[in-house]
Design a protein around this motif. Structure first.
Motif, short mmCIF file in Angstrom:
data_model
loop_
_atom_site.label_atom_id
_atom_site.label_comp_id
_atom_site.label_asym_id
_atom_site.label_seq_id
_atom_site.Cartn_x
_atom_site.Cartn_y
_atom_site.Cartn_z
N UNK A 87 0.82 -1.21 0.08
CA UNK A 87 0.08 -0.03 -0.01
C UNK A 87 0.95 1.08 -0.11
N UNK A 88 1.95 1.02 0.66
CA UNK A 88 2.79 2.26 0.81
C UNK A 88 3.43 2.66 -0.39
N UNK A 89 3.83 1.47 -0.95
CA UNK A 89 4.36 1.56 -2.41
C UNK A 89 3.46 2.49 -3.50
N UNK A 90 2.16 1.67 -3.33
CA UNK A 90 1.04 2.15 -4.00
C UNK A 90 0.92 3.70 -4.02
N UNK A 91 0.85 4.22 -2.59
CA UNK A 91 0.57 5.56 -2.39
C UNK A 91 1.79 6.48 -2.91
N UNK A 138 3.82 5.68 -5.42
CA UNK A 138 3.86 5.60 -6.87
C UNK A 138 2.59 6.68 -7.36
N UNK A 139 1.73 6.81 -6.59
CA UNK A 139 0.42 7.42 -6.77
C UNK A 139 1.04 9.08 -6.72
N UNK A 140 1.67 9.22 -5.46
CA UNK A 140 2.27 10.78 -5.45
C UNK A 140 3.17 10.92 -6.42
N UNK A 141 3.99 9.97 -6.95
CA UNK A 141 4.98 10.24 -7.85
C UNK A 141 4.33 10.76 -9.12
N UNK A 142 3.19 10.04 -9.47
CA UNK A 142 2.53 10.27 -10.53
C UNK A 142 1.93 11.64 -10.54
#
Length: 325
Positions: free
Chosen positions: A201-205, A207-211
């Motif tokens: 989940x942290x990686x997904x968040x 990645x979303x933040x980076x996007x």
């Protein structure tokens, strides 16, 4: 078992190849061997049959660990008879001379003896070992201990019994104890699973933040380029306006210069004409005026100059010269 047939006063016995038959006559061993077939008189004979094939003995022992926790051990002991005559001397393998069945249960007695020996070994090992050690390496240790104890047991050697193999299938505590022992491991596994889920989940968040940051940077870059484009277009329009104004200014200046030159030339011509008129006689002046007037008037086929008109013109010219003087 042996097959015995009755023929009046004698009987015939036929044994299996995996069984050693022992024929006693009047208390002495008359013959012994595998798969024997012979005649005998039942009144003076006794027959014993000892199986020589490998036998498997299933066992299940219940004991307690060093922490007084119940533990069960399951396995199989394989054994065989190495000396049939020696075993027949210690355990009764005699058969009924009518049916060929054992008169007693010799195999059950033999198996009970082997089971008791193995059970004692298992109990001693369980009672002196902690439960966790039993669960981690107890299967192999139990197997090796039972095998070593039975193979070195003098009582079995005296009976002519040879232990072939020992297999331990399971060593388990009670269901409640096993569940309690599994709980920390399950909690650890669940914790690791939760941590893995949290990391995903942290990686997904992240990645979303980076996007989103990338999209924001792209939008900022686009806005900057639009501003640069607007500034460039404004500069281009200002430059075009300045160039247009410069062209208009140059054209106006050229027109003004042209007009000035024309006016200067016209003024010079008028001045020259005035100077010319100033030195001429009235008649010559009248002729020039008539010529200039003729150029500006409609075409006239015939012009009649009366004495009165000529006198008036001469008078005007004379008066004009007089005023000029």
């Amino acid at each position: 078992m042996a097959e015995i047939r009755n023929y009046l006063f004698v009987r015939h016995l036929r044994s299996e190849p995996s069984i050693e038959a022992l024929h006693y006559r009047r208390g002495r061993l008359a013959r012994a061997g595998r798969g024997l077939s012979f005649w005998f008189r039942p009144l003076v004979s006794a027959v014993a049959e000892v199986p020589l094939d490998d036998r498997e003995l299933d066992f299940r022992f219940e004991g307690r660990s060093a922490e007084f926790q119940s533990v069960s051990v399951q396995g199989v002991i394989s054994f065989r008879v190495a000396d049939a005559q020696l075993l027949a001397n210690r355990i009764d393998f005699g058969v009924d001379l009518g049916t060929g069945q054992w008169l007693r249960a010799p195999l059950e007695r033999l198996q009970s003896m082997i089971t008791q020996l193995a059970q004692q070994v298992v109990w001693d090992y369980l009672s002196g070992t902690e439960l966790r050690a039993l669960l981690s390496k107890g299967v192999d240790e139990t197997r090796s201990r039972i095998g070593a104890a039975l193979m070195s047991e003098p009582q079995l050697a005296e009976l002519g019994i040879e232990v072939v193999a020992v297999r331990v299938a399971a060593l388990r505590p009670t269901a409640e104890t096993e569940k309690a022992l599994e709980m920390p491991a399950r909690e650890l596994i669940q914790q690791e699973a939760d941590e893995a889920t949290f990391r995903r989940r942290a990686e997904a968040v992240e990645n979303e933040r980076a996007i989103q940051e990338n999209e924001l940077k792209n939008r900022i870059e686009l806005a900057r380029r639009e501003q640069e484009l607007i500034r460039q277009e404004g500069a281009n329009r200002r430059r075009e306006a300045e160039e247009e104004a410069e062209r208009v200014h140059i054209a106006a200046k050229a027109e003004a210069d042209r007009v000035g030159l024309v006016e200067t030339a016209a003024t010079g011509a008028e001045r020259e004409r005035a100077d010319l008129y100033d030195g001429l006689s009235p008649v010559a002046t009248l002729a020039l005026v008539a010529r200039d007037t003729a150029d500006k008037l409609p075409r006239i086929g015939q012009l009649v100059i009366t004495p009165d008109l000529l006198a008036t013109l001469v008078g005007h010219l004379s008066g004009g010269q007089g005023n000029g003087d």
